[in-house]
Design a protein around this motif. Structure first.
Motif, PDB file in Angstrom:
ATOM      1  N   ALA A   1      21.092  -2.541  27.777  1.00 47.94           N
ATOM      2  CA  ALA A   1      21.954  -2.487  26.582  1.00 47.94           C
ATOM      3  C   ALA A   1      21.130  -2.129  25.344  1.00 47.94           C
ATOM      4  CB  ALA A   1      22.650  -3.833  26.378  1.00 47.94           C
ATOM      5  N   VAL A   2      19.975  -2.754  25.210  1.00 51.09           N
ATOM      6  CA  VAL A   2      19.091  -2.464  24.066  1.00 51.09           C
ATOM      7  C   VAL A   2      18.645  -1.005  24.108  1.00 51.09           C
ATOM      8  CG1 VAL A   2      16.807  -2.972  23.099  1.00 51.09           C
ATOM      9  CG2 VAL A   2      18.293  -4.844  23.778  1.00 51.09           C
ATOM     10  N   LEU A   3      18.308  -0.551  25.293  1.00 46.94           N
ATOM     11  CA  LEU A   3      17.852   0.835  25.463  1.00 46.94           C
ATOM     12  C   LEU A   3      18.930   1.834  25.079  1.00 46.94           C
ATOM     13  CD1 LEU A   3      15.776   0.965  28.734  1.00 46.94           C
ATOM     14  CD2 LEU A   3      15.154   1.985  26.559  1.00 46.94           C
ATOM     15  N   LEU A   4      20.133   1.599  25.560  1.00 48.12           N
ATOM     16  CA  LEU A   4      21.228   2.524  25.246  1.00 48.12           C
ATOM     17  C   LEU A   4      21.492   2.538  23.745  1.00 48.12           C
ATOM     18  CD1 LEU A   4      23.736   1.975  28.169  1.00 48.12           C
ATOM     19  CD2 LEU A   4      22.573   4.082  27.570  1.00 48.12           C
ATOM     20  N   PHE A   5      21.408   1.394  23.126  1.00 50.93           N
ATOM     21  CA  PHE A   5      21.587   1.301  21.678  1.00 50.93           C
ATOM     22  C   PHE A   5      20.518   2.120  20.961  1.00 50.93           C
ATOM     23  CE2 PHE A   5      22.788  -0.369  17.677  1.00 50.93           C
ATOM     24  CZ  PHE A   5      21.639  -0.718  16.986  1.00 50.93           C
TER      25      PHE A   5
ATOM     26  N   VAL B   1      20.267   9.128  31.457  1.00 49.59           N
ATOM     27  CA  VAL B   1      20.389   9.232  32.923  1.00 49.59           C
ATOM     28  C   VAL B   1      19.498   8.189  33.590  1.00 49.59           C
ATOM     29  CG1 VAL B   1      19.853  10.712  34.904  1.00 49.59           C
ATOM     30  CG2 VAL B   1      21.072  11.657  32.953  1.00 49.59           C
ATOM     31  N   SER B   2      18.301   8.029  33.079  1.00 49.43           N
ATOM     32  CA  SER B   2      17.353   7.074  33.664  1.00 49.43           C
ATOM     33  C   SER B   2      17.895   5.645  33.578  1.00 49.43           C
ATOM     34  CB  SER B   2      16.017   7.178  32.929  1.00 49.43           C
ATOM     35  OG  SER B   2      15.073   6.326  33.502  1.00 49.43           O
ATOM     36  N   VAL B   3      18.435   5.284  32.423  1.00 52.21           N
ATOM     37  CA  VAL B   3      18.999   3.932  32.254  1.00 52.21           C
ATOM     38  C   VAL B   3      20.185   3.746  33.196  1.00 52.21           C
ATOM     39  CG1 VAL B   3      20.169   2.395  30.627  1.00 52.21           C
ATOM     40  CG2 VAL B   3      18.232   3.714  29.861  1.00 52.21           C
ATOM     41  N   SER B   4      21.021   4.767  33.276  1.00 50.44           N
ATOM     42  CA  SER B   4      22.209   4.676  34.139  1.00 50.44           C
ATOM     43  C   SER B   4      21.812   4.495  35.597  1.00 50.44           C
ATOM     44  CB  SER B   4      23.068   5.937  34.009  1.00 50.44           C
ATOM     45  OG  SER B   4      23.306   6.230  32.665  1.00 50.44           O
ATOM     46  N   LEU B   5      20.799   5.230  36.020  1.00 50.05           N
ATOM     47  CA  LEU B   5      20.341   5.107  37.415  1.00 50.05           C
ATOM     48  C   LEU B   5      19.776   3.721  37.690  1.00 50.05           C
ATOM     49  CD1 LEU B   5      18.670   8.571  38.057  1.00 50.05           C
ATOM     50  CD2 LEU B   5      20.732   7.689  39.109  1.00 50.05           C
ATOM     51  N   ALA B   6      19.033   3.186  36.733  1.00 45.76           N
ATOM     52  CA  ALA B   6      18.459   1.841  36.899  1.00 45.76           C
ATOM     53  C   ALA B   6      19.573   0.800  37.018  1.00 45.76           C
ATOM     54  CB  ALA B   6      17.529   1.503  35.730  1.00 45.76           C
ATOM     55  N   VAL B   7      20.597   0.952  36.191  1.00 44.86           N
ATOM     56  CA  VAL B   7      21.729   0.006  36.240  1.00 44.86           C
ATOM     57  C   VAL B   7      22.472   0.149  37.573  1.00 44.86           C
ATOM     58  CG1 VAL B   7      23.968  -0.517  35.196  1.00 44.86           C
ATOM     59  CG2 VAL B   7      21.997  -0.142  33.733  1.00 44.86           C
TER      60      VAL B   7
ATOM     61  N   ASN C   1      12.400  -1.748  32.591  1.00 44.16           N
ATOM     62  CA  ASN C   1      13.742  -1.792  33.180  1.00 44.16           C
ATOM     63  C   ASN C   1      13.716  -1.345  34.634  1.00 44.16           C
ATOM     64  OD1 ASN C   1      16.448  -2.418  32.764  1.00 44.16           O
ATOM     65  ND2 ASN C   1      17.002  -0.294  32.410  1.00 44.16           N
ATOM     66  N   TRP C   2      12.992  -0.282  34.902  1.00 51.58           N
ATOM     67  CA  TRP C   2      12.887   0.226  36.258  1.00 51.58           C
ATOM     68  C   TRP C   2      12.135  -0.745  37.167  1.00 51.58           C
ATOM     69  CZ3 TRP C   2      15.245   3.380  39.317  1.00 51.58           C
ATOM     70  CH2 TRP C   2      15.980   4.430  38.775  1.00 51.58           C
TER      71      TRP C   2
END
Lengths: 164, 149
Positions: free
Chosen positions: B108-112, B128-134, B22-23
């Motif tokens: 989305a898959v990651l957050l799930f 936090v990491s997913v949110s920053l990437a988004v 993702n990153w």
């Protein structure tokens, strides 16, 4: 019974064959262990290297592909030791109970170092508290690393040949 | 028990791998913007370079200007960089929607996966990491479509 866990890493807890969920309170991990009919708490702490399972090659290949030639796949832990210990705690403890894990093995002297310790004055019995080397997992990790690099080089060479 | 262990390890590895991928995608989306920023930095760098060159010329009482190879140092061409940046932006006209789509799906898959996992270890950090990437993806997409295209 609330039992705090320190330095757990990837150790899982089971009680009567059921996995216990680890929770967090004020930054500290703990498990809520059920009491057995005789008033004791019997826990099983298990740690197994990822590559010790039967279809390891299938999982490794899957993650190698989705990790784009394995470049973005997290490496497998070099700590090739398994733990399967049984901890029996007395139901009535006078103080806060904690279980501390130690991820260290004395390779020089070979003297087993206890992987699991409990808080002082805790009434507890720990069986099989030492890590056991998983040679199969270590061998598989090395095979994975070698095959991974060979395939990467082959892919790069193939792409170069196609492009040129 | 063995199955539970294997499942837990599988989910954890899947989370970690998808986070990294993702990153990578999020960083890839910001490349066109970075290429433009790089040209700006190159202009500033060139200006400083010329200043230093002028200073050396003055210190040598302009005698160095008699040397042809020294005079050649004054010619700086940044057109190559500009062309490269333009090419990158053109390529990204096709690639950007794909990257945005891929990053969105993976996030989305990651957050799930992260929210479903009952193990609290690394949960907050991963969210936090997913949110920053988004967030990075959104900024890159906005800058690309508003400023560059």
């Amino acid at each position: 019974m609330k039992i705090f866990v320190i330095n757990r890493a990837d150790v899982l807890f089971f009680s009567n064959g059921k996995k216990l969920n680890v929770q967090k309170e004020n930054g500290r991990e703990f498990i809520d262990a059920p009491l057995s009919p005789d008033g004791t708490v019997v826990l099983r702490a298990i740690r197994r290297p990822e590559l010790s399972h039967r279809n390891w090659w299938l999982y490794a290949a899957f993650f190698w592909i989705i990790g784009i030639l394995g470049l973005f796949t997290p490496g497998y832990s070099r700590f090739d030791y398994a733990l399967d210990c049984s901890i029996t705690l007395g139901g009535r403890q006078m103080q806060e109970v904690w279980i501390r894990f130690n991820h260290f093995v004395n390779k020089k002297t070979g003297i087993p170092v206890p992987a699991v310790t409990v808080s002082e004055w805790t009434i507890a019995r720990i069986d099989n508290a030492a890590y056991i080397l998983d040679k199969i997992s270590r061998r598989r990790r090395r095979i994975y690393k070698l095959v991974s690099w060979l395939i990467r080089i082959a892919v790069i060479v193939a792409v170069c040949l196609i492009v040129l | 028990m063995k199955n539970t262990l294997q499942q837990m390890q599988f989910k954890d590895r899947l989370c970690r791998t998808l986070l990294r991928v993702n990153w990578v995608i999020a960083i890839a989306t910001i490349l066109p913007v970075l290429s433009r920023i790089f040209i700006g930095v190159a202009f500033i760098g060139t200006a400083l370079y010329l200043l230093v060159l002028i200073a050396i010329t003055i210190m040598s009482f302009f005698l160095l200007l008699l040397n042809e190879s020294f005079r050649a140092l004054y010619s700086v061409d940044l057109n190559g960089l500009q062309e490269l940046s333009d090419q990158l932006i053109t390529v990204y006209q096709t690639a950007m929607p794909v990257l945005i789509g891929a990053c969105t799906i993976i996030s989305a898959v990651l957050l799930f996966l992260i929210l479903r996992n009952r193990d609290p270890a690394h949960k907050a950090g991963r969210i936090v990491s997913v949110s920053l990437a988004v967030l990075l993806l959104l900024i890159a997409a906005l800058l690309y479509y508003i400023k560059l295209v």
